[in-house]
Design a protein around this motif. Sequence first.
Motif, PDB file in Angstrom:
ATOM      1  N   THR A 163       0.830  -1.209   0.000  1.00 58.22           N
ATOM      2  CA  THR A 163       0.000   0.000   0.000  1.00 58.22           C
ATOM      3  C   THR A 163       0.865   1.260   0.000  1.00 58.22           C
ATOM      4  O   THR A 163       2.061   1.211   0.292  1.00 58.22           O
ATOM      5  CB  THR A 163      -0.935   0.039   1.234  1.00 58.22           C
ATOM      6  OG1 THR A 163      -0.130   0.176   2.415  1.00 58.22           O
ATOM      7  CG2 THR A 163      -1.769  -1.224   1.323  1.00 58.22           C
ATOM      8  N   ARG A 164       0.206   2.376  -0.286  1.00 52.16           N
ATOM      9  CA  ARG A 164       0.897   3.667  -0.271  1.00 52.16           C
ATOM     10  C   ARG A 164       1.411   3.982   1.139  1.00 52.16           C
ATOM     11  O   ARG A 164       2.502   4.519   1.302  1.00 52.16           O
ATOM     12  CB  ARG A 164      -0.069   4.762  -0.740  1.00 52.16           C
ATOM     13  CG  ARG A 164       0.505   6.165  -0.680  1.00 52.16           C
ATOM     14  CD  ARG A 164      -0.538   7.184  -1.126  1.00 52.16           C
ATOM     15  NE  ARG A 164      -0.094   8.554  -0.908  1.00 52.16           N
ATOM     16  CZ  ARG A 164       0.670   9.229  -1.717  1.00 52.16           C
ATOM     17  NH1 ARG A 164       1.082   8.666  -2.832  1.00 52.16           N
ATOM     18  NH2 ARG A 164       1.027  10.475  -1.449  1.00 52.16           N
ATOM     19  N   MET A 165       0.597   3.622   2.139  1.00 49.01           N
ATOM     20  CA  MET A 165       1.043   3.875   3.508  1.00 49.01           C
ATOM     21  C   MET A 165       2.328   3.101   3.811  1.00 49.01           C
ATOM     22  O   MET A 165       3.255   3.626   4.439  1.00 49.01           O
ATOM     23  CB  MET A 165      -0.043   3.461   4.507  1.00 49.01           C
ATOM     24  CG  MET A 165       0.383   3.655   5.958  1.00 49.01           C
ATOM     25  SD  MET A 165      -0.809   3.064   7.158  1.00 49.01           S
ATOM     26  CE  MET A 165       0.111   3.339   8.685  1.00 49.01           C
ATOM     27  N   GLY A 166       2.373   1.842   3.374  1.00 48.07           N
ATOM     28  CA  GLY A 166       3.575   1.051   3.604  1.00 48.07           C
ATOM     29  C   GLY A 166       4.795   1.661   2.940  1.00 48.07           C
ATOM     30  O   GLY A 166       5.880   1.722   3.529  1.00 48.07           O
ATOM     31  N   ARG A 167       4.618   2.131   1.689  1.00 48.49           N
ATOM     32  CA  ARG A 167       5.751   2.761   0.993  1.00 48.49           C
ATOM     33  C   ARG A 167       6.196   4.032   1.720  1.00 48.49           C
ATOM     34  O   ARG A 167       7.383   4.351   1.767  1.00 48.49           O
ATOM     35  CB  ARG A 167       5.352   3.068  -0.452  1.00 48.49           C
ATOM     36  CG  ARG A 167       5.197   1.825  -1.323  1.00 48.49           C
ATOM     37  CD  ARG A 167       5.069   2.189  -2.795  1.00 48.49           C
ATOM     38  NE  ARG A 167       3.782   2.833  -3.080  1.00 48.49           N
ATOM     39  CZ  ARG A 167       2.674   2.177  -3.377  1.00 48.49           C
ATOM     40  NH1 ARG A 167       2.682   0.856  -3.415  1.00 48.49           N
ATOM     41  NH2 ARG A 167       1.561   2.824  -3.628  1.00 48.49           N
ATOM     42  N   THR A 168       5.217   4.742   2.310  1.00 49.89           N
ATOM     43  CA  THR A 168       5.573   5.939   3.080  1.00 49.89           C
ATOM     44  C   THR A 168       6.362   5.577   4.330  1.00 49.89           C
ATOM     45  O   THR A 168       7.304   6.275   4.718  1.00 49.89           O
ATOM     46  CB  THR A 168       4.294   6.709   3.474  1.00 49.89           C
ATOM     47  OG1 THR A 168       3.542   7.005   2.296  1.00 49.89           O
ATOM     48  CG2 THR A 168       4.642   8.005   4.185  1.00 49.89           C
ATOM     49  N   VAL A 169       5.971   4.471   4.979  1.00 51.88           N
ATOM     50  CA  VAL A 169       6.693   4.015   6.168  1.00 51.88           C
ATOM     51  C   VAL A 169       8.164   3.743   5.829  1.00 51.88           C
ATOM     52  O   VAL A 169       9.073   4.184   6.537  1.00 51.88           O
ATOM     53  CB  VAL A 169       6.024   2.747   6.747  1.00 51.88           C
ATOM     54  CG1 VAL A 169       6.918   2.100   7.808  1.00 51.88           C
ATOM     55  CG2 VAL A 169       4.666   3.078   7.338  1.00 51.88           C
ATOM     56  N   TYR A 170       8.402   3.035   4.711  1.00 50.20           N
ATOM     57  CA  TYR A 170       9.783   2.750   4.302  1.00 50.20           C
ATOM     58  C   TYR A 170      10.523   4.043   3.929  1.00 50.20           C
ATOM     59  O   TYR A 170      11.707   4.202   4.227  1.00 50.20           O
ATOM     60  CB  TYR A 170       9.789   1.801   3.115  1.00 50.20           C
ATOM     61  CG  TYR A 170       9.544   0.363   3.504  1.00 50.20           C
ATOM     62  CD1 TYR A 170      10.517  -0.350   4.194  1.00 50.20           C
ATOM     63  CD2 TYR A 170       8.355  -0.267   3.194  1.00 50.20           C
ATOM     64  CE1 TYR A 170      10.303  -1.664   4.559  1.00 50.20           C
ATOM     65  CE2 TYR A 170       8.128  -1.594   3.554  1.00 50.20           C
ATOM     66  CZ  TYR A 170       9.106  -2.277   4.234  1.00 50.20           C
ATOM     67  OH  TYR A 170       8.895  -3.574   4.605  1.00 50.20           O
ATOM     68  N   ALA A 171       9.803   4.972   3.274  1.00 47.73           N
ATOM     69  CA  ALA A 171      10.442   6.225   2.866  1.00 47.73           C
ATOM     70  C   ALA A 171      10.874   7.039   4.075  1.00 47.73           C
ATOM     71  O   ALA A 171      11.956   7.636   4.089  1.00 47.73           O
ATOM     72  CB  ALA A 171       9.475   7.033   1.996  1.00 47.73           C
ATOM     73  N   ILE A 172      10.027   7.060   5.123  1.00 47.50           N
ATOM     74  CA  ILE A 172      10.379   7.796   6.339  1.00 47.50           C
ATOM     75  C   ILE A 172      11.630   7.191   6.969  1.00 47.50           C
ATOM     76  O   ILE A 172      12.537   7.903   7.417  1.00 47.50           O
ATOM     77  CB  ILE A 172       9.203   7.776   7.333  1.00 47.50           C
ATOM     78  CG1 ILE A 172       8.020   8.579   6.782  1.00 47.50           C
ATOM     79  CG2 ILE A 172       9.626   8.330   8.695  1.00 47.50           C
ATOM     80  CD1 ILE A 172       6.764   8.458   7.611  1.00 47.50           C
ATOM     81  N   GLY A 173      11.690   5.875   7.008  1.00 49.89           N
ATOM     82  CA  GLY A 173      12.861   5.220   7.586  1.00 49.89           C
ATOM     83  C   GLY A 173      14.105   5.424   6.757  1.00 49.89           C
ATOM     84  O   GLY A 173      15.217   5.504   7.291  1.00 49.89           O
ATOM     85  N   GLY A 174      13.939   5.526   5.427  1.00 47.43           N
ATOM     86  CA  GLY A 174      15.097   5.752   4.567  1.00 47.43           C
ATOM     87  C   GLY A 174      15.644   7.154   4.699  1.00 47.43           C
ATOM     88  O   GLY A 174      16.847   7.354   4.879  1.00 47.43           O
TER      89      GLY A 174
END
Length: 345
Positions: free
Chosen positions: A211-222
């Motif tokens: 999901t978009r939320m999941g991709r955002t979670v990874y982006a925040i961590g990156g």
Amino acid sequence: MSSLTAPPAPLGTNERLPLRKRLALHLDALPTVASILIFVGMVVFGELAYGRILQFNTISNLLINNAHLVILAVALTFVIVTGGIDLSVGSVIAVSSVAGVMLLNAGWNPWLVAVLMILIGALSGVIAGVLVQYFNVQPFIATLAMMFLGRGLASILSTVPERVPDDSALMLLGEKLKLYDGPKVNDIVITPGVIIAALVVIISFFVLHRTRMGRTVYAIGGSEPSAALMGLPVAATKVWVYVISGGLSGLAAVVYTARLGSAQNITGIGWELDAIAAAVIGGTLLTGGAGYVLGSVVGALVLGLMIVLITRDGSVPPEATTIITGGILLLFVLLQRAVTRRQRE
């Protein structure tokens, strides 16, 4: 696992790359692969050394006894992938379970109580998320405060074990269901708690990886500043991961309380560290930006199987469990550091 820190290779490119370079593209999966190999190695060792490991009843008990830990490990995966931490999950279980059992004894509807237990956890997550995002409190400090708050509230509610009424419908979640009647009690048995844990894993896998939320979670961590520049909803997502962590902790309290049939203010002490260890062993980087839901499940099963093997051995004192857990955790942290350094090169 998706990561926004490195662009994906063009379609069809991987097939033309040498094996060494293809493996290099997936270095962040190395800790997860290592945890799977360790789990398989522990199963083989246990079967050769003690026997009766590769049996339906042993696997059934492993899943039943660790359903709550699987849920907690998934909860911590969301938080750690953003680069945060949640130390409050153990105390959330304590206050949720004690409050829930006291409401059951007061005659409240069991399913309403289960919902309230989850909401107690979610409320704790809201407070922690707001402190982290809008008051710029470090996740370690914010969740440490929530840990003491939860443990204190549980102690105020009761300092003695509270028992779930025997006729409570909540106990159905801990009832064993025989799926296969094997010879010599070698049965396949699960509980509704195991089914709940499996559903949590499936839904969390979809949310975090699809999901978009999941991709955002990874982006925040990156890279959180880069995620903000990309127009991603950083603030809302960071609050939501703590709400998810707290809510899943409340759900873990429901599953554990139904299995045990009682609650106490000291329940869950140290479980936050077990959940963090499970996530890290499963391949979630403590620095954020990488992690697998299924890897955290394997990490939780590694810890659970380790206890089974120590119990079967009989000569290893139970106190050594924490030492062995620390050794495995240290090994995986060093592996993560090596992977991170290799990726930078």
